[in-house]
Design an enzyme around this catalytic site. Structure first.
Site, PDB file in Angstrom:
ATOM      1  N   TRP A  42       0.868  -1.159   0.097  1.00  0.00           N
ATOM      2  CA  TRP A  42       0.177  -0.074  -0.082  1.00  0.00           C
ATOM      3  C   TRP A  42       0.787   1.360   0.187  1.00  0.00           C
ATOM      4  O   TRP A  42       0.659   2.152  -0.648  1.00  0.00           O
ATOM      5  CB  TRP A  42      -0.786   0.050   1.158  1.00  0.00           C
ATOM      6  CG  TRP A  42      -1.930  -0.982   0.748  1.00  0.00           C
ATOM      7  CD1 TRP A  42      -2.426  -2.094   1.730  1.00  0.00           C
ATOM      8  CD2 TRP A  42      -2.784  -1.177  -0.238  1.00  0.00           C
ATOM      9  NE1 TRP A  42      -3.079  -3.187   1.319  1.00  0.00           N
ATOM     10  CE2 TRP A  42      -3.719  -2.533   0.281  1.00  0.00           C
ATOM     11  CE3 TRP A  42      -3.307  -0.559  -1.093  1.00  0.00           C
ATOM     12  CZ2 TRP A  42      -4.644  -2.974  -0.569  1.00  0.00           C
ATOM     13  CZ3 TRP A  42      -4.333  -1.091  -2.175  1.00  0.00           C
ATOM     14  CH2 TRP A  42      -4.831  -2.412  -1.648  1.00  0.00           C
ATOM     15  N   ASP A  46      -1.577   6.721   6.308  1.00  0.00           N
ATOM     16  CA  ASP A  46      -2.567   5.934   6.068  1.00  0.00           C
ATOM     17  C   ASP A  46      -2.769   4.660   6.852  1.00  0.00           C
ATOM     18  O   ASP A  46      -2.033   4.029   7.335  1.00  0.00           O
ATOM     19  CB  ASP A  46      -2.422   5.016   4.670  1.00  0.00           C
ATOM     20  CG  ASP A  46      -3.125   3.953   4.208  1.00  0.00           C
ATOM     21  OD1 ASP A  46      -4.310   3.809   4.917  1.00  0.00           O
ATOM     22  OD2 ASP A  46      -3.093   3.148   3.258  1.00  0.00           O
ATOM     23  N   LYS A  87     -12.065  -1.645   6.446  1.00  0.00           N
ATOM     24  CA  LYS A  87     -11.110  -2.822   7.107  1.00  0.00           C
ATOM     25  C   LYS A  87     -11.726  -2.666   8.539  1.00  0.00           C
ATOM     26  O   LYS A  87     -12.259  -3.816   9.014  1.00  0.00           O
ATOM     27  CB  LYS A  87      -9.721  -2.193   7.212  1.00  0.00           C
ATOM     28  CG  LYS A  87      -9.034  -1.913   5.627  1.00  0.00           C
ATOM     29  CD  LYS A  87      -8.719  -3.381   4.864  1.00  0.00           C
ATOM     30  CE  LYS A  87      -8.795  -3.121   3.637  1.00  0.00           C
ATOM     31  NZ  LYS A  87      -7.666  -2.410   3.227  1.00  0.00           N
TER      32      LYS A  87
HETATM   33  C1  LIG Z   1      -7.127  -1.745   1.778  1.00  0.00           C
HETATM   34  C2  LIG Z   1      -5.973  -0.841   1.988  1.00  0.00           C
HETATM   35  C3  LIG Z   1      -5.909   0.339   0.969  1.00  0.00           C
HETATM   36  C4  LIG Z   1      -6.900   0.382  -0.243  1.00  0.00           C
HETATM   37  O1  LIG Z   1      -8.107   0.697   0.023  1.00  0.00           O
HETATM   38  P1  LIG Z   1      -9.325   0.954  -0.925  1.00  0.00           P
HETATM   39  O2  LIG Z   1     -10.235   1.644  -0.146  1.00  0.00           O
HETATM   40  O3  LIG Z   1      -9.400  -0.149  -1.488  1.00  0.00           O
HETATM   41  O4  LIG Z   1      -8.632   1.816  -2.094  1.00  0.00           O
HETATM   42  C5  LIG Z   1      -4.841   1.231   1.241  1.00  0.00           C
HETATM   43  N1  LIG Z   1      -4.265   1.187   2.354  1.00  0.00           N
HETATM   44  C6  LIG Z   1      -4.322   0.212   3.312  1.00  0.00           C
HETATM   45  C7  LIG Z   1      -3.374   0.170   4.457  1.00  0.00           C
HETATM   46  C8  LIG Z   1      -5.102  -0.796   3.132  1.00  0.00           C
HETATM   47  O5  LIG Z   1      -5.329  -1.815   4.077  1.00  0.00           O
END
Ligand SMILES: *Cc1c(COP(=O)(O)O)cnc(C)c1O
Length: 366
Positions: free
Chosen positions: A101, A171, A195
């Site tokens: 990511w 993030d 998540k």
């Molecule tokens: C799942 C995830 C993403 C991507 O998320 P989307 O909403 O599918 O774009 C980005 N960063 C992390 C840490 C993730 O777990």
């Protein structure tokens, strides 16, 4: 009705209490005569929903007044471009690479300026967090970017990087609301909600007010300017109303549970059940260095692909689903977010023990 123990990395398990509440309000949301899915985002009823959701999130995280909360679409992935478009004034940013990511975010940023990789744990399949106490921060860097909890590899920063005075952008998709954070440590702290919070289709970005300006890259689409969403209270266009509503209910659930320090304790206790077993098992092993283990995503392997596959299959038949590891790590991964009950992890470990005993006995008899 029969519910499984769902160890999916995302979209993931939601609190049963919230699902039931939402079910009860499906046909007639609090006397409105309609479902939240059917109402105008400009209605008084929805205005209440979004206002309360934001306030509850502010209460939970202790978000200071000089930070704005934006509910946006496009997932965490769209932020990979929105962040450089809005923040790269000098067209330079520093990225710490700790998995897919952060790598994707870094690759995206390269389209807009110089994106330096200032540290990486790629040398050991991202199984640790690099030392970030003395990074070669670019003097001109507009921000330093991290992915705080690495969903795929199961690592988590236990200490934030020393950014040498630069803005920190993080993030937190897979550790959002799993423990208390100090929002003031960040310029932007953001995450996709599917998540650890709610349904798919939304990202929440908490942004320091002074970073929300008209001074963005000239080609930035209106929808990708933070200011567009901030000025309109996340209602510039039709937002993901349903997701805002369900996330709001999860915030209320978290408050009723006692807030983020209680969640942290619960998450530590829950993860310890699995990690303690992995440390003592002769069959299963964790893949991450101990100091950097995530409380949310726990990858593990047996070291034998066929045995891994057999385990995943038998676990599924026993009601423990979505345990297959990410294709780049192999093996298994148990995502044990806020909504996964302690009992789910205890039962999984009991199943693993039984599987291990059966396997070891068989090996002895061969
Ligand atoms: C799942 C995830 C993403 C991507 O998320 P989307 O909403 O599918 O774009 C980005 N960063 C992390 C840490 C993730 O777990």
């Amino acid at each position: 009705m029969s519910r499984v123990y769902n160890f999916s990395a995302g979209p993931a398990v939601l609190p049963e209490e919230v699902l039931q509440k939402v079910q009860g309000e499906m046909m007639d949301y609090r006397g409105s005569g309609m479902s939240v899915m059917e109402m105008s985002h400009r209605s008084k009823v929805f205005d209440n929903i979004i206002q309360e959701a934001e306030q509850d999130l502010r209460d939970l995280m202790g978000i200071p007044d000089n930070y704005r909360v934006l509910f946006m679409q496009g997932g965490a992935s769209l932020q990979f471009s929105m962040i450089p478009m809005n923040l790269m004034k000098n067209r330079v940013a520093d990225y710490v690479l700790t998995g897919q990511w952060s790598k994707k975010a870094w690759q995206e940023a390269q389209k807009y300026g110089t994106a330096n990789a200032v540290a990486s744990s790629a040398d050991k399949t991202f199984s640790y967090i690099p030392d970030c106490s003395d990074l070669p921060i670019d003097e001109k860097a507009d921000y330093v970017y991290i992915c705080e909890n690495n969903t795929i590899y199961g690592t988590k920063y236990k200490k934030l990087p020393n950014t040498k005075g630069k803005l920190l952008v993080s993030d937190v998709s897979s550790c959002f609301l799993s423990e208390p954070v100090n929002v003031s440590d960040y310029g932007i702290i953001y995450g996709g909600v599917q998540k650890n919070i709610g349904p798919a289709g939304m990202v929440i970005s908490i942004i320091r007010e002074d970073l929300i300006t008209d001074d963005v890259m000239e080609f930035t689409p209106t929808m990708m300017k933070f200011k567009t969403h901030a000025d309109a209270g996340s209602l510039y266009n039709t937002p993901n109303c349903w997701c805002i509503y369900v996330c709001g209910e999860v915030f209320k659930w978290l408050k009723a549970m006692g807030g983020l320090s209680v969640m942290k304790e619960r998450n530590e206790k829950k993860a310890a059940v699995l990690y303690d077993y992995l440390d003592s098992s002769r069959m299963f092993h964790g893949t991450v260095v101990k100091e950097d283990r995530s409380l949310m995503n726990v990858p593990f392997v047996t070291g034998d692909k066929e045995l891994d596959a057999k385990f995943v299959k038998e676990a599924e038949a026993a009601g423990f689903v979505n345990l297959k590891g990410h294709r780049t790590v192999g093996g298994m991964r148990a995502s044990i977010y806020n909504a996964m009950p302690q009992e789910g992890v205890e039962k999984l470990v009991a199943f693993m023990k039984e599987f291990e005993e059966r396997g070891l006995k068989k090996n002895v008899s061969v």
